[in-house]
Design a protein around this motif. Structure first.
Motif, mmCIF file in Angstrom:
data_model
loop_
_atom_site.group_PDB
_atom_site.id
_atom_site.type_symbol
_atom_site.label_atom_id
_atom_site.label_comp_id
_atom_site.label_asym_id
_atom_site.label_seq_id
_atom_site.Cartn_x
_atom_site.Cartn_y
_atom_site.Cartn_z
ATOM 1 N N ASN A 185 2.823 -0.633 0.546
ATOM 2 C CA ASN A 185 3.662 -1.169 1.619
ATOM 3 C C ASN A 185 4.926 -0.342 1.859
ATOM 4 O O ASN A 185 5.797 -0.758 2.617
ATOM 5 C CB ASN A 185 4.030 -2.628 1.323
ATOM 6 N N GLY A 186 5.057 0.796 1.174
ATOM 7 C CA GLY A 186 6.229 1.636 1.380
ATOM 8 C C GLY A 186 7.420 1.235 0.528
ATOM 9 O O GLY A 186 8.494 1.795 0.676
ATOM 10 N N TYR A 187 7.218 0.253 -0.343
ATOM 11 C CA TYR A 187 8.276 -0.147 -1.273
ATOM 12 C C TYR A 187 7.981 0.524 -2.621
ATOM 13 O O TYR A 187 6.817 0.766 -2.943
ATOM 14 C CB TYR A 187 8.295 -1.671 -1.450
ATOM 15 N N SER A 225 11.652 -9.289 2.137
ATOM 16 C CA SER A 225 10.253 -9.646 1.898
ATOM 17 C C SER A 225 9.454 -9.579 3.192
ATOM 18 O O SER A 225 8.266 -9.268 3.185
ATOM 19 C CB SER A 225 10.183 -11.051 1.308
ATOM 20 N N THR A 226 10.129 -9.833 4.331
ATOM 21 C CA THR A 226 9.421 -9.870 5.610
ATOM 22 C C THR A 226 8.738 -8.544 5.930
ATOM 23 O O THR A 226 7.685 -8.523 6.559
ATOM 24 C CB THR A 226 10.401 -10.178 6.762
ATOM 25 N N MET A 227 9.331 -7.439 5.487
ATOM 26 C CA MET A 227 8.737 -6.144 5.814
ATOM 27 C C MET A 227 7.923 -5.578 4.648
ATOM 28 O O MET A 227 7.427 -4.452 4.711
ATOM 29 C CB MET A 227 9.815 -5.148 6.252
ATOM 30 N N ALA A 228 7.802 -6.369 3.587
ATOM 31 C CA ALA A 228 7.019 -5.920 2.434
ATOM 32 C C ALA A 228 5.591 -6.460 2.499
ATOM 33 O O ALA A 228 4.664 -5.856 1.972
ATOM 34 C CB ALA A 228 7.679 -6.373 1.137
ATOM 35 N N GLY A 229 5.421 -7.598 3.160
ATOM 36 C CA GLY A 229 4.103 -8.217 3.232
ATOM 37 C C GLY A 229 3.429 -7.934 4.558
ATOM 38 O O GLY A 229 3.197 -6.784 4.915
ATOM 39 N N LYS A 230 3.158 -9.002 5.301
ATOM 40 C CA LYS A 230 2.459 -8.858 6.595
ATOM 41 C C LYS A 230 3.178 -7.926 7.549
ATOM 42 O O LYS A 230 2.564 -7.225 8.338
ATOM 43 C CB LYS A 230 2.336 -10.235 7.247
ATOM 44 N N ASP A 275 -0.055 -8.690 0.662
ATOM 45 C CA ASP A 275 -0.207 -9.195 2.036
ATOM 46 C C ASP A 275 -0.126 -8.082 3.073
ATOM 47 O O ASP A 275 -0.264 -8.330 4.275
ATOM 48 C CB ASP A 275 0.887 -10.228 2.347
ATOM 49 N N CYS A 276 0.153 -6.873 2.620
ATOM 50 C CA CYS A 276 0.319 -5.760 3.547
ATOM 51 C C CYS A 276 -1.040 -5.117 3.825
ATOM 52 O O CYS A 276 -1.802 -4.824 2.907
ATOM 53 C CB CYS A 276 1.287 -4.743 2.954
ATOM 54 N N ALA A 277 -1.336 -4.883 5.119
ATOM 55 C CA ALA A 277 -2.659 -4.375 5.504
ATOM 56 C C ALA A 277 -2.809 -2.872 5.259
ATOM 57 O O ALA A 277 -3.907 -2.343 5.305
ATOM 58 C CB ALA A 277 -2.908 -4.683 6.979
ATOM 59 N N LEU A 278 -1.694 -2.174 5.019
ATOM 60 C CA LEU A 278 -1.766 -0.719 4.835
ATOM 61 C C LEU A 278 -2.482 -0.365 3.544
ATOM 62 O O LEU A 278 -2.450 -1.114 2.575
ATOM 63 C CB LEU A 278 -0.358 -0.121 4.806
ATOM 64 N N LYS A 279 -3.121 0.796 3.573
ATOM 65 C CA LYS A 279 -3.825 1.247 2.357
ATOM 66 C C LYS A 279 -3.069 2.406 1.727
ATOM 67 O O LYS A 279 -2.623 3.284 2.402
ATOM 68 C CB LYS A 279 -5.248 1.692 2.702
ATOM 69 N N VAL A 323 13.733 -4.324 -18.483
ATOM 70 C CA VAL A 323 13.200 -5.679 -18.343
ATOM 71 C C VAL A 323 11.800 -5.642 -17.718
ATOM 72 O O VAL A 323 10.910 -6.373 -18.152
ATOM 73 C CB VAL A 323 14.147 -6.560 -17.497
ATOM 74 N N PHE A 324 11.609 -4.816 -16.706
ATOM 75 C CA PHE A 324 10.295 -4.680 -16.080
ATOM 76 C C PHE A 324 9.862 -3.207 -16.109
ATOM 77 O O PHE A 324 10.690 -2.323 -15.896
ATOM 78 C CB PHE A 324 10.335 -5.101 -14.611
ATOM 79 N N THR A 325 8.592 -2.955 -16.343
ATOM 80 C CA THR A 325 8.075 -1.588 -16.299
ATOM 81 C C THR A 325 7.091 -1.477 -15.137
ATOM 82 O O THR A 325 6.233 -2.354 -14.965
ATOM 83 C CB THR A 325 7.351 -1.247 -17.612
ATOM 84 N N ASP A 326 7.234 -0.428 -14.338
ATOM 85 C CA ASP A 326 6.355 -0.196 -13.187
ATOM 86 C C ASP A 326 6.126 -1.481 -12.402
ATOM 87 O O ASP A 326 4.997 -1.915 -12.176
ATOM 88 C CB ASP A 326 5.005 0.375 -13.643
ATOM 89 N N TYR A 327 7.224 -2.071 -12.004
ATOM 90 C CA TYR A 327 7.165 -3.394 -11.392
ATOM 91 C C TYR A 327 6.973 -3.254 -9.878
ATOM 92 O O TYR A 327 7.793 -2.650 -9.192
ATOM 93 C CB TYR A 327 8.459 -4.140 -11.716
ATOM 94 N N ALA A 328 5.895 -3.838 -9.365
ATOM 95 C CA ALA A 328 5.646 -3.833 -7.926
ATOM 96 C C ALA A 328 5.999 -5.205 -7.372
ATOM 97 O O ALA A 328 5.891 -6.201 -8.072
ATOM 98 C CB ALA A 328 4.182 -3.522 -7.658
ATOM 99 N N ASP A 329 6.431 -5.231 -6.120
ATOM 100 C CA ASP A 329 6.803 -6.528 -5.567
ATOM 101 C C ASP A 329 5.555 -7.346 -5.237
ATOM 102 O O ASP A 329 4.488 -6.783 -4.968
ATOM 103 C CB ASP A 329 7.684 -6.348 -4.322
ATOM 104 N N PRO A 330 5.677 -8.676 -5.271
ATOM 105 C CA PRO A 330 4.507 -9.538 -5.097
ATOM 106 C C PRO A 330 3.997 -9.604 -3.655
ATOM 107 O O PRO A 330 2.910 -10.108 -3.404
ATOM 108 C CB PRO A 330 5.014 -10.912 -5.542
ATOM 109 N N HIS A 331 4.778 -9.071 -2.705
ATOM 110 C CA HIS A 331 4.391 -9.205 -1.295
ATOM 111 C C HIS A 331 3.405 -8.127 -0.857
ATOM 112 O O HIS A 331 2.770 -8.256 0.180
ATOM 113 C CB HIS A 331 5.632 -9.147 -0.404
ATOM 114 N N ALA A 332 3.287 -7.052 -1.662
ATOM 115 C CA ALA A 332 2.486 -5.897 -1.247
ATOM 116 C C ALA A 332 1.040 -6.283 -0.941
ATOM 117 O O ALA A 332 0.393 -5.683 -0.077
ATOM 118 C CB ALA A 332 2.533 -4.824 -2.328
#
Lengths: 308, 389
Positions: free
Chosen positions: B346-348, B127-132, B385-389, B374-383
């Motif tokens: 965020n590259g994930y 998660s540390t590299m998925a958000g900020k 917080d990521c400043a990248l566009k 179980v999940f469709t097109d599931y993105a992680d919740p940390h994205a």
């Protein structure tokens, strides 16, 4: 908490204790009689398990595989004694620790090259794969009962050998004062080899017996080695009786601690903090026991006679 | 005049040889993976899965010959940093692919990214590299770690289970795992157990499970822990009685040891060897032919990482223009073994997650198989917080 659960947990503790005893018995003999610290003892337990995988797989029979694995473990033990350990008896403890630690690294890697890095397993023998129904409908695997029984039988056999035979007498004498035994004209080298071979076989036996319930993987001997050292420190170095009592104490304390510490702490703590404290405390418990024993009886609970 | 001609000819020749040298210069890739210790079987899958993709492309990725350096991180952060640094210092590294474990990623990310190389993680997705802490040159071809645990929590909730017994090792990833499960599961937690990482015997936990009779058990017990737990689970007569959900506990790296004891147990993943598409069929049969074992998600994600690099290098026409290469990587224009695959900001990945179930194949080998989505097109919740566009 029910009576049934308590009984199962005591059985589990006993079973862990028995396994530890089989490993610790060899370790304590080698340490006590030969004054030799063999860190590679855990590796011999691992080799036993791997040999079981191979031979039970080849023969398709648990008993036959057990016999072959024991024979092979003995041969490997003797080869190691001849090639390496023999040259270390006269050295000081630091050299022994370094050399046998090197052997751990070497054999762990060798096992990986021969059998691969992925965990392996052995099936429980067909005849023993059932369960025994205890109180409250809790099932207990038959194989674990057999393991406890086999361990107790080995303990009885060891007691007989150590207390009632001539070799056993020499062993006890060696544990008390090895130079004196040697001075009395006993071939101490031969005695050492017997002790060592026997210890190796016990560790191998523990490995074979553990293979059907535990995963067989490189490094599996390292954890049990640490516990085995705790056992012999608690029981008293060089003492088989001490190893037996120490192993049961460590097995029971560890198992019961892990299962009931949470419930105990929850009586006077909130659930999350009881959980965190319980997990930390229960894995510390056996070391606390060891520290207490060292403080109260530094020589261990049942030390070998004449040793101080 | 003649002199000028000779000069320009010479210059032209020089340019020509330089250009051909450019074309011939190999793509320099470091594969960082754990190849010693109990976790080595996972690391070998990463190494082999990546190699398989390169071999399939005739030793090239994106039409450029590949020079792979395999680095064993030994699952020790300090060792990993040392080896990765000296690899980077050897000059002009294009890609680092690895590692398996998040704690190693945390150690090697900075030196790799500071050097300007692209870092592609074939497994670890902290998660540390998925958000900020996201980075423009960091891509993940697996998933964000939390998501796999959430799959099982969601499934348990959807199934209407009321009481759950959950167990994980006593370290950070174990705590994250159970937190992930509880994010979706709203029923009662009968007991939440943190076992020591060195546990060998789970008999006492199993006795507790048998006596508390939960509706469902969730376990995160990777590697040997899971082998022990699952074998003892079946020996205690619990197999088939209590639904068993797990993350990283029953997969292709542990199944050869768990065998029949694991059949019918559930896990969560983004892919399984029986996934119904042509590329997976080809991959699985090629992998089994080359390495004699059924590939798991580790091999699959490493294979996808290689295919991702292949697509990007091809689209960018080499590795000279980093911005072009980055844009090509972000497009993820390759045929993933998973079928659908795209990158979040965020590259994930944004992808589907499945409940997978262990089955015995006709040839006697064991594998996980897709049970339901179980999940469709599931993105992680940390994205977010990521400043990248």
């Amino acid at each position: 908490m029910t009576t049934g659960l308590l009984i199962v947990q005591i059985l589990n503790g006993l079973q862990l204790g028995i396994l530890l005893f089989l490993v610790a018995a060899g370790l304590t003999l080698v340490f006590g009689v030969m004054d030799f610290i063999n860190l590679a003892h855990g590796v011999q337990y691992m080799l036993g398990a791997y040999l079981a995988v191979t031979f039970i797989g080849l023969t398709g029979s648990f008993l036959l595989g057990l016999a072959l694995a024991l024979a092979a473990a003995l041969l490997i033990g003797l080869a190691l004694e001849f090639l390496i350990f023999r040259h270390l008896y006269e050295r000081d403890h630091l050299d022994q620790v370094l050399a046998t630690f090197g052997l751990i690294l070497l054999l762990n890697q060798a096992v990986k090259m021969v059998w691969g890095a992925a965990p392996l397993s052995v099936a429980v023998p067909e005849l023993l794969s059932g369960n025994v129904r205890l109180l409250d409908g809790i099932l207990y695997p038959t194989y674990r009962f057999v393991l406890i029984g086999a361990g107790l039988a080995v303990a009885a056999l060891l007691w007989f050998i150590v207390e009632k035979t001539r070799t056993g007498m020499l062993l006890r004498a060696g544990a008390s004062n090895a130079p004196m035994v040697s001075a009395l004209g006993v071939d101490i080298r031969k005695l050492f080899m017997i002790v060592f071979a026997f210890g190796t076989m016990l560790a191998g036996f523990a490995g074979v017996m553990a293979a059907p319930i535990l995963s067989v993987e490189p490094g599996m001997g390292d954890n049990i080695l640490i516990l085995a050292f705790v056992v012999i420190v608690v029981g008293g170095i060089g003492s088989i009786r001490g190893a037996f009592v120490g192993a049961l104490i460590v097995g029971l304390v560890d198992t019961l601690g892990r299962s009931f510490m949470n419930d105990l702490l929850r009586l006077f703590m909130s659930a999350p903090s009881a959980r965190a404290t319980g997990a930390a405390l229960s894995s510390m418990l056996i070391y606390l026991v060891m520290a207490t024993v060292l403080f109260v009886r530094p020589e261990g609970l049942l030390p070998a006679k004449g040793r101080s | 005049m003649r002199l000028k001609l000779a000069f320009s000819l010479g210059a032209g020749l020089f340019a020509l040889t330089a250009a051909s040298a450019q074309a011939q210069e190999a793509l320099k890739i470091g594969v960082v993976s754990v190849l010693t210790g109990p976790a080595a079987s996972l690391g070998q899958q990463v190494r082999d899965g990546f190699q398989l993709a390169v071999d399939k492309n005739g030793g090239k990725l994106g039409g450029v010959p590949v020079q792979i350096t395999v680095i064993d991180d030994e699952l020790k952060p300090d060792v990993a940093v040392g080896k990765v640094r000296s690899f980077i210092d050897s000059g002009k590294v294009d890609f680092v692919v690895g590692p398996v474990f998040s704690n190693i990623l945390g150690a090697i990310a900075k030196p790799v990214l500071d050097s300007g190389a692209f870092l592609i993680s074939p497994n670890a997705g902290p998660s540390t590299m998925a958000g900020k802490g996201c980075h423009q040159n960091f891509f993940v071809t697996s998933y964000q770690n939390d998501q796999v645990h959430e799959v099982l929590g969601k499934y348990a909730q959807d199934q209407g289970f009321k009481r759950a017994y959950i167990i994980a090792p006593n370290y950070q990833a174990g705590k994250d795992s159970l937190a992930g499960f509880k994010r979706y599961f709203k029923g009662e937690i009968v007991d939440e157990v943190y076992a020591p990482l060195t546990s060998m015997d789970f008999a006492s936990d199993l006795a507790k499970i048998a006596s508390t009779k939960p509706d469902v058990v969730f376990a995160f017990l990777p590697g040997g822990l899971g082998v022990n737990f699952v074998k003892q689970w079946s020996q205690a007569g619990l197999q088939g009685k209590i639904p068993f959900l797990s993350a990283f506990t029953v997969d292709e790296s542990t199944l050869p040891a768990q065998q029949d004891a694991a059949v019918g147990l559930y896990g969560g993943m983004t892919w399984a060897p029986n996934m119904d598409n042509a590329q997976t069929k080809a991959f699985v049969s090629a992998y089994e032919a080359a390495y004699k074992i059924v590939p798991g998600s580790y091999a699959q994600q490493a294979y996808d990482a290689a295919m991702l690099i292949d697509s990007a290098v091809k689209a960018a026409g080499g590795t000279g223009d980093k911005d072009k290469l980055r844009a090509a990587l972000k497009k993820a224009d390759f045929t993933s073994l998973r079928g659908k695959f795209k990158f979040n900001t965020n590259g994930y990945p944004i992808q589907d997650f499945y409940l997978v179930k262990v089955a015995k194949r006709a040839d006697g080998k064991f594998q996980t198989e897709i049970a339901q989505k179980v999940f469709t097109d599931y993105a992680d919740p940390h994205a977010k917080d990521c400043a990248l566009k």
